[in-house]
Every structure is written in C-alpha cells, then in structure tokens.
Design a protein around this motif. Structure first.
Motif, PDB file in Angstrom:
ATOM      1  N   ALA A 111     -10.556   8.182  -1.958  1.00 35.24           N
ATOM      2  CA  ALA A 111      -9.597   7.429  -2.757  1.00 35.24           C
ATOM      3  C   ALA A 111     -10.280   6.793  -3.960  1.00 35.24           C
ATOM      4  CB  ALA A 111      -8.923   6.365  -1.899  1.00 35.24           C
ATOM      5  N   ALA A 112     -11.487   6.280  -3.753  1.00 32.63           N
ATOM      6  CA  ALA A 112     -12.216   5.648  -4.859  1.00 32.63           C
ATOM      7  C   ALA A 112     -12.495   6.647  -5.975  1.00 32.63           C
ATOM      8  CB  ALA A 112     -13.513   5.041  -4.344  1.00 32.63           C
ATOM      9  N   VAL A 113     -12.817   7.868  -5.620  1.00 31.49           N
ATOM     10  CA  VAL A 113     -13.045   8.910  -6.631  1.00 31.49           C
ATOM     11  C   VAL A 113     -11.773   9.136  -7.449  1.00 31.49           C
ATOM     12  CG1 VAL A 113     -13.548  11.355  -6.954  1.00 31.49           C
ATOM     13  CG2 VAL A 113     -14.871  10.013  -5.298  1.00 31.49           C
ATOM     14  N   ALA A 114     -10.617   8.985  -6.830  1.00 33.23           N
ATOM     15  CA  ALA A 114      -9.335   9.172  -7.516  1.00 33.23           C
ATOM     16  C   ALA A 114      -8.879   7.914  -8.250  1.00 33.23           C
ATOM     17  CB  ALA A 114      -8.273   9.605  -6.506  1.00 33.23           C
ATOM     18  N   GLY A 115      -9.699   6.857  -8.217  1.00 34.61           N
ATOM     19  CA  GLY A 115      -9.341   5.627  -8.917  1.00 34.61           C
ATOM     20  C   GLY A 115      -8.499   4.667  -8.113  1.00 34.61           C
ATOM     21  N   VAL A 116      -8.545   4.796  -6.768  1.00 34.91           N
ATOM     22  CA  VAL A 116      -7.749   3.944  -5.891  1.00 34.91           C
ATOM     23  C   VAL A 116      -8.687   3.142  -4.989  1.00 34.91           C
ATOM     24  CG1 VAL A 116      -5.969   3.867  -4.105  1.00 34.91           C
ATOM     25  CG2 VAL A 116      -5.856   5.607  -5.905  1.00 34.91           C
ATOM     26  N   ALA A 117      -8.575   1.815  -5.015  1.00 35.36           N
ATOM     27  CA  ALA A 117      -9.411   0.953  -4.176  1.00 35.36           C
ATOM     28  C   ALA A 117      -8.622   0.493  -2.964  1.00 35.36           C
ATOM     29  CB  ALA A 117      -9.894  -0.249  -4.968  1.00 35.36           C
ATOM     30  N   VAL A 118      -9.081   0.882  -1.776  1.00 41.66           N
ATOM     31  CA  VAL A 118      -8.522   0.397  -0.514  1.00 41.66           C
ATOM     32  C   VAL A 118      -9.687  -0.052   0.352  1.00 41.66           C
ATOM     33  CG1 VAL A 118      -6.496   1.896  -0.616  1.00 41.66           C
ATOM     34  CG2 VAL A 118      -8.583   2.702   0.512  1.00 41.66           C
ATOM     35  N   GLN A 119      -9.392  -0.727   1.457  1.00 38.77           N
ATOM     36  CA  GLN A 119     -10.451  -1.155   2.356  1.00 38.77           C
ATOM     37  C   GLN A 119     -10.234  -0.560   3.733  1.00 38.77           C
ATOM     38  OE1 GLN A 119     -10.277  -5.499   1.537  1.00 38.77           O
ATOM     39  NE2 GLN A 119     -12.433  -5.307   1.039  1.00 38.77           N
ATOM     40  N   PRO A 120     -11.309  -0.018   4.335  1.00 38.60           N
ATOM     41  CA  PRO A 120     -11.185   0.586   5.670  1.00 38.60           C
ATOM     42  C   PRO A 120     -11.079  -0.485   6.745  1.00 38.60           C
ATOM     43  CG  PRO A 120     -13.457   0.676   4.912  1.00 38.60           C
ATOM     44  CD  PRO A 120     -12.655   0.115   3.769  1.00 38.60           C
ATOM     45  N   LEU A 121     -10.184  -0.295   7.676  1.00 34.98           N
ATOM     46  CA  LEU A 121      -9.971  -1.256   8.744  1.00 34.98           C
ATOM     47  C   LEU A 121     -11.216  -1.476   9.599  1.00 34.98           C
ATOM     48  CD1 LEU A 121      -8.070  -3.145  10.242  1.00 34.98           C
ATOM     49  CD2 LEU A 121      -7.138  -1.157  11.462  1.00 34.98           C
ATOM     50  N   PRO A 122     -12.048  -0.465   9.900  1.00 32.70           N
ATOM     51  CA  PRO A 122     -13.235  -0.712  10.731  1.00 32.70           C
ATOM     52  C   PRO A 122     -14.167  -1.766  10.165  1.00 32.70           C
ATOM     53  CG  PRO A 122     -12.814   1.644  10.582  1.00 32.70           C
ATOM     54  CD  PRO A 122     -11.883   0.982   9.608  1.00 32.70           C
ATOM     55  N   ARG A 123     -14.088  -2.023   8.876  1.00 33.86           N
ATOM     56  CA  ARG A 123     -14.946  -3.027   8.260  1.00 33.86           C
ATOM     57  C   ARG A 123     -14.685  -4.423   8.833  1.00 33.86           C
ATOM     58  NH1 ARG A 123     -14.918  -2.759   1.885  1.00 33.86           N
ATOM     59  NH2 ARG A 123     -15.941  -0.795   2.424  1.00 33.86           N
ATOM     60  N   PHE A 124     -13.523  -4.619   9.446  1.00 33.65           N
ATOM     61  CA  PHE A 124     -13.137  -5.933   9.931  1.00 33.65           C
ATOM     62  C   PHE A 124     -13.240  -6.056  11.447  1.00 33.65           C
ATOM     63  CE2 PHE A 124     -11.051  -4.929   5.995  1.00 33.65           C
ATOM     64  CZ  PHE A 124     -11.262  -6.072   5.223  1.00 33.65           C
ATOM     65  N   ALA A 125     -13.716  -5.014  12.105  1.00 34.17           N
ATOM     66  CA  ALA A 125     -13.746  -4.989  13.563  1.00 34.17           C
ATOM     67  C   ALA A 125     -15.180  -4.945  14.080  1.00 34.17           C
ATOM     68  CB  ALA A 125     -12.968  -3.787  14.089  1.00 34.17           C
ATOM     69  N   VAL A 126     -15.396  -5.588  15.229  1.00 35.43           N
ATOM     70  CA  VAL A 126     -16.680  -5.506  15.911  1.00 35.43           C
ATOM     71  C   VAL A 126     -16.678  -4.325  16.861  1.00 35.43           C
ATOM     72  CG1 VAL A 126     -18.270  -6.707  17.457  1.00 35.43           C
ATOM     73  CG2 VAL A 126     -17.037  -7.990  15.700  1.00 35.43           C
ATOM     74  N   SER A 127     -15.599  -4.183  17.602  1.00 33.84           N
ATOM     75  CA  SER A 127     -15.479  -3.066  18.536  1.00 33.84           C
ATOM     76  C   SER A 127     -14.998  -1.820  17.803  1.00 33.84           C
ATOM     77  CB  SER A 127     -14.500  -3.429  19.656  1.00 33.84           C
ATOM     78  OG  SER A 127     -13.230  -3.761  19.115  1.00 33.84           O
ATOM     79  N   GLY A 128     -15.153  -0.677  18.437  1.00 29.46           N
ATOM     80  CA  GLY A 128     -14.721   0.578  17.847  1.00 29.46           C
ATOM     81  C   GLY A 128     -13.248   0.849  18.083  1.00 29.46           C
ATOM     82  N   GLY A 129     -12.780   1.976  17.539  1.00 30.78           N
ATOM     83  CA  GLY A 129     -11.409   2.405  17.772  1.00 30.78           C
ATOM     84  C   GLY A 129     -10.386   1.815  16.828  1.00 30.78           C
ATOM     85  N   TRP A 130     -10.834   1.200  15.745  1.00 31.70           N
ATOM     86  CA  TRP A 130      -9.903   0.562  14.820  1.00 31.70           C
ATOM     87  C   TRP A 130      -9.870   1.289  13.479  1.00 31.70           C
ATOM     88  CZ3 TRP A 130      -6.351  -2.720  16.317  1.00 31.70           C
ATOM     89  CH2 TRP A 130      -6.552  -3.443  17.496  1.00 31.70           C
ATOM     90  N   GLU A 131      -9.564   2.565  13.504  1.00 28.77           N
ATOM     91  CA  GLU A 131      -9.436   3.308  12.260  1.00 28.77           C
ATOM     92  C   GLU A 131      -8.148   2.905  11.534  1.00 28.77           C
ATOM     93  OE1 GLU A 131     -11.658   5.158  10.915  1.00 28.77           O
ATOM     94  OE2 GLU A 131     -13.050   5.241  12.619  1.00 28.77           O
ATOM     95  N   GLY A 132      -8.170   3.057  10.220  1.00 33.77           N
ATOM     96  CA  GLY A 132      -7.002   2.720   9.414  1.00 33.77           C
ATOM     97  C   GLY A 132      -7.404   2.162   8.074  1.00 33.77           C
ATOM     98  N   LEU A 133      -6.425   1.756   7.303  1.00 32.85           N
ATOM     99  CA  LEU A 133      -6.658   1.239   5.956  1.00 32.85           C
ATOM    100  C   LEU A 133      -5.886  -0.057   5.753  1.00 32.85           C
ATOM    101  CD1 LEU A 133      -6.118   4.532   3.900  1.00 32.85           C
ATOM    102  CD2 LEU A 133      -8.306   3.602   4.676  1.00 32.85           C
ATOM    103  N   LEU A 134      -6.374  -0.867   4.819  1.00 33.83           N
ATOM    104  CA  LEU A 134      -5.651  -2.048   4.362  1.00 33.83           C
ATOM    105  C   LEU A 134      -5.277  -1.862   2.904  1.00 33.83           C
ATOM    106  CD1 LEU A 134      -7.696  -5.016   5.871  1.00 33.83           C
ATOM    107  CD2 LEU A 134      -5.791  -3.750   6.878  1.00 33.83           C
ATOM    108  N   LEU A 135      -4.008  -2.139   2.582  1.00 38.85           N
ATOM    109  CA  LEU A 135      -3.521  -2.046   1.206  1.00 38.85           C
ATOM    110  C   LEU A 135      -3.058  -3.424   0.754  1.00 38.85           C
ATOM    111  CD1 LEU A 135      -3.518   1.016   1.917  1.00 38.85           C
ATOM    112  CD2 LEU A 135      -1.452   1.215   0.531  1.00 38.85           C
ATOM    113  N   GLY A 136      -3.821  -4.041  -0.122  1.00 37.19           N
ATOM    114  CA  GLY A 136      -3.399  -5.302  -0.711  1.00 37.19           C
ATOM    115  C   GLY A 136      -2.498  -5.040  -1.895  1.00 37.19           C
ATOM    116  N   PHE A 137      -1.601  -5.987  -2.176  1.00 38.47           N
ATOM    117  CA  PHE A 137      -0.700  -5.785  -3.316  1.00 38.47           C
ATOM    118  C   PHE A 137      -0.676  -6.999  -4.248  1.00 38.47           C
ATOM    119  CE2 PHE A 137       1.632  -6.679   0.622  1.00 38.47           C
ATOM    120  CZ  PHE A 137       2.243  -7.893   0.335  1.00 38.47           C
ATOM    121  N   GLY A 138      -1.714  -7.845  -4.142  1.00 44.20           N
ATOM    122  CA  GLY A 138      -1.797  -8.974  -5.050  1.00 44.20           C
ATOM    123  C   GLY A 138      -2.377  -8.613  -6.401  1.00 44.20           C
ATOM    124  N   ALA A 139      -3.244  -7.612  -6.446  1.00 45.18           N
ATOM    125  CA  ALA A 139      -3.967  -7.289  -7.674  1.00 45.18           C
ATOM    126  C   ALA A 139      -3.413  -6.064  -8.395  1.00 45.18           C
ATOM    127  CB  ALA A 139      -5.453  -7.080  -7.363  1.00 45.18           C
TER     128      ALA A 139
END
Length: 471
Positions: free
Chosen positions: A420-448
């Motif tokens: 997505a970043a290569v296409a000019g889209v910034a999102v954040q991966p959900l695993p970045r916020f988890a300690v345990s595994g199994g939390w795949e996914g994305l976060l889409l903010g809409f403030g910016a």
C-alpha cells in the motif's frame, strides 16, 4: 569562545572559529560579529581578530561581503554532515533500541490513513488566536513565580464542567490535574502508584506507549486478551493497576458492556487495584450516547479517568488531564511538579477561555459531523472492495476503523502495508499493536485524509491487497 591564558592569541581565535564552523556550531550563511565587536568581547586587540578573519577567509571558511560583513562560507564537514561526538555514555539497558510503533518521520503521502491524527484543517484557528492573544495580555505571564502544578483553577473547573455535561464524569476542579497530553498522565500515575515489580494489566491488542511506559518504570506488564466487546475481565490476573479503554477499545473499537464494567470494579476492589480509564476519543461518537464511564460507576475511589485535547484540538498543544480520587491528587500534584512543574500558562489560559465561552463545544460538534461523514464513507467503500479478504470491525466512535481478515482467509498485514505504501497509501498493520500472535488486519484512520480522497485511497488499498493475494 574563551581566549584566556598565554600563547598566540591570533592562532587561538583562528582555531576556535574554524572548529565552530567544522562542528556545525557556526553554520553556513551565519554572519559573524564585526572585528571590533568580537575583539571587545574577547578582550583582545582588533588586529588579532582581523588577522584570524583574513586567514579563515583565505582558506575558504569565511567570505567577506563589502558593506554587509563577514559570513560563514563552508558547510560543516566535507560530506555536509556535522561530525559526531564520541559516544562513551550509554543509556540504561531498558532504554536501548526502544521502538515507537506509532510515530514515523513525517513525509508527503497521497492517501494518509494514519491512526490517531486529527485533521489540522478543522482546528479552530481564529478562536484559538483570539484566546491566546487575550492570555498574553492577561495576568498569566505577569508573575515571577511558578504556577500551580495541577493547572489553573479556571481550566480545571472548565474541564470538570465539560466532562460532566459531555461524558457524565463526576468531578470538581480540585479532582483535575492538567498534564502534557494523556501520556504524561499515565507517567504520573505510574510514578505515584507503582513500585518496581508491581503487576500492571494492559489490553492486548492495545496502546503500545502505555505498555512500554509501565515496563520502563519497572512494572511487570501482563497483556490481557480482548474480544469484540473489549477487555476480557475474566482473564485479569491479580495486579496493582489495570489500563483499559472501555468506551472505544483501542485499536479494535469495542465497547465494554455494563456487566463487564461492574465485574472490573469488583475485581479492583478484591485486589486493591487502581483502574486507569483512558477515554481518548469519546467526543467523537456517532449515533447513540456512550455508556457512562467507569469513573461514574466507581463507588470506592479506584478509577482514574484520563483524557486529552490531542484528538479534539491538536497533539502539538500537549494538553491533557486526569480526574483522580481525592486520595491520589496530592501525590499526583507533587509528581507533576517534579516532572516539569506545570504546563505552558498561555496555552492553559487559552484553553480555559475556549471552554468557558462555548467555543470548544461548538468546535467539537462541527468536527464530529465531519468525522462521522468520513467514518461512514470508509465503511461504504471498504465493504464492497475488500469484502473477499477483510471485514470492517463495527465501531461507532473515534478516528479510525479496524479491518480483520475474513474467516479462513490468509492475510499478511506487513506485506499489504508495504504494498500500500508503494501505491501512496499509508495504513497501519494491526499486529503492531498486539503482544500475542493471531491479530492480522489493518487500521484505517480518517482524521488526516480529506473526504474526497477516501474512495481513491480505499481503491488503491484494495488493489494492493489483491496484488499480495495474487503473489
């Protein structure tokens, strides 16, 4: 610069100036003092300084411009970088290589779905400018003394009044302590409540800076799983403190139901624990009114309510607050005084003015309408385009939405984020916020991101997801 002692004073002036250019203290384009002025300040003859200037000019360090003066001509170091000083001093092991999962160097990006960022275009600049001007003319700066560590009474009263109306928080001015954002509130609570080795429970997935902070304070941090309704209270261990986001679980968005809220308070009573309630973005609730906060249900004085103006105003103001039981306020005031004494008095006075005049409440209402439109649009766009791979997690508040993989569908959050970043889209991966595994996914903010950019941004994200699947 000091030219004391015996020896060739011209050589000393020359070397001091040359070293200042080379190590970056004197940067290219800086105008140097006139020879007479520098000579007087150093206590040497004018000819000493003139000779040093002439030598540095001949060697290319300085350039003399007739009628203008003498300026630095050479950049610091031959490669354009300031030479690094020796690095013998090292931080304590716990502070080495401490990653920040939320912050990245700002850079232009076409479609910014960053999490936790309000829209700066919505900031009430005119009202803020008037409030700051009035604060500068008022008594806030006309004192030689430090201010109240807890914040001015007018601001604390305004916050208590606003919270009572908007969130049903039971508070008076004396219960409020002003902080440098919510993060400092957590820091003050950790300093005053925890001893090394104490257990702290946090949500998983959850807000990483809180987990990191309590770890740095020497606590034993235990991640506790969440589900679609928020914290699994039945999985809480005995602990001194629990951090929770009951009104809009970060990052998934669930709302802690009443029966779990009651169970959490009962757990706190059994274990003599403190509940830190982070109500970070409940001003932006779309639809029905939120459940009353834990603080309102607390009959024993165990809940500390934390809020921030980073989402409703701007993060750069560094303005947050906590509402604490009376038994904790003196210690929290002392911790605030020892940490940074108090927040900027002009910013606090200006914020108090916006609260008193009703301008803040009006601003929040306008911003809520804008964010509600973006929230709905992302849901409408993401649903059809990503339905085969990702499902939008239901949420009715805040500045972001979570997307989880459809059952049985493999998903690589890191690879999708990179594509997505290569296409000019910034999102954040959900695993970045988890300690345990199994939390795949994305976060889409809409403030910016502007509302008109959301459809194209979601489309490009869907194409990136498709490319990863095809690969």
């Amino acid at each position: 610069m000091s030219i004391d002692g015996r020896g060739d004073r011209t050589e000393r002036v020359y070397r001091e100036l040359r070293d200042a250019v080379l190590d970056g203290r004197l940067r290219r384009g800086v105008r140097l003092p006139a020879t007479r002025e520098l000579a007087a300040s150093l206590g040497v003859s004018r000819s000493t300084v003139s000779t040093a200037y002439e030598r540095l000019t001949a060697e290319g360090y300085l350039v003399a411009r007739v009628g203008s003066g003498t300026f630095v001509a050479m950049p610091a170091a031959a490669d354009g970088r300031t030479p690094r000083r020796p690095a013998a001093a090292q931080p304590a092991p716990a502070w080495r290589d401490l990653a920040d999962p939320l912050w990245s160097e700002p850079h232009p990006i076409a479609y910014d779905f960053s999490v936790g960022s309000p829209d700066p275009a919505l900031f009430p600049a005119d009202a803020w400018r008037r409030a700051v001007t009035a604060a500068l003319r008022g008594p806030a700066l006309r004192t030689a003394h430090y201010a109240d560590p807890a914040g001015p009474e007018r601001l604390r009263a305004g916050i208590a009044r606003h919270l009572g109306l908007a969130r049903s928080v039971a508070a008076a001015a004396e219960d409020v302590v002003i902080t440098s954002g919510a993060q400092q509130a957590f820091d003050l609570l950790g300093r005053t409540l925890l001893s090394p080795g104490d257990t702290v429970a946090v949500e998983d997935p959850g807000y990483p800076p809180v987990r990191q902070l309590f770890e740095q304070l020497g606590a034993r941090v235990v991640p506790v799983p969440v589900d679609e309704h928020g914290l699994r209270v039945d999985r809480l261990p005995p602990a001194r403190l629990v951090y929770v986001t009951p009104s809009h679980q970060f990052p998934l968005g669930g709302v802690l139901p009443l029966e779990r809220r009651t169970a959490l308070l009962e757990w706190a009573a059994r274990h003599d624990a403190v509940v830190v309630e982070d109500d970070y973005d409940s001003e932006y609730r779309f639809g029905a009114r939120a459940l009353d906060p834990l603080q309102r249900l607390d009959a024993d004085g165990r809940v500390v309510y934390v809020g921030t103006f980073s989402k409703t105003m701007l993060p750069g103001l560094r303005l947050g607050f906590l509402v604490a039981p009376p038994s904790l306020v003196p210690a929290l005031r002392s911790a605030k005084r020892l940490t940074d004494w108090h927040n900027d008095v002009v910013t606090q006075a200006a914020m108090a003015s916006l609260l008193d005049s009703g301008a803040f409440a009006s601003h929040v209402r306008r911003a809520r309408r804008v964010y509600e439109e973006r929230h709905a649009l992302i849901g409408r766009e993401a649903g059809p385009l990503l339905a085969s791979r990702l499902a939008v997690v239901p949420s009715s508040a805040g500045l972001h939405l979570a997307l989880r993989p459809v059952d049985g569908v493999p998903f690589d959050s890191a690879r999708v984020t990179a594509a997505a970043a290569v296409a000019g889209v910034a999102v954040q991966p959900l695993p970045r916020f988890a300690v345990s595994g199994g939390w795949e996914g994305l976060l889409l903010g809409f403030g910016a991101i502007a509302v008109e950019d959301i459809p194209d941004g979601v489309r490009l994200l869907a194409e990136a997801v498709g490319r990863i699947r095809a690969g």
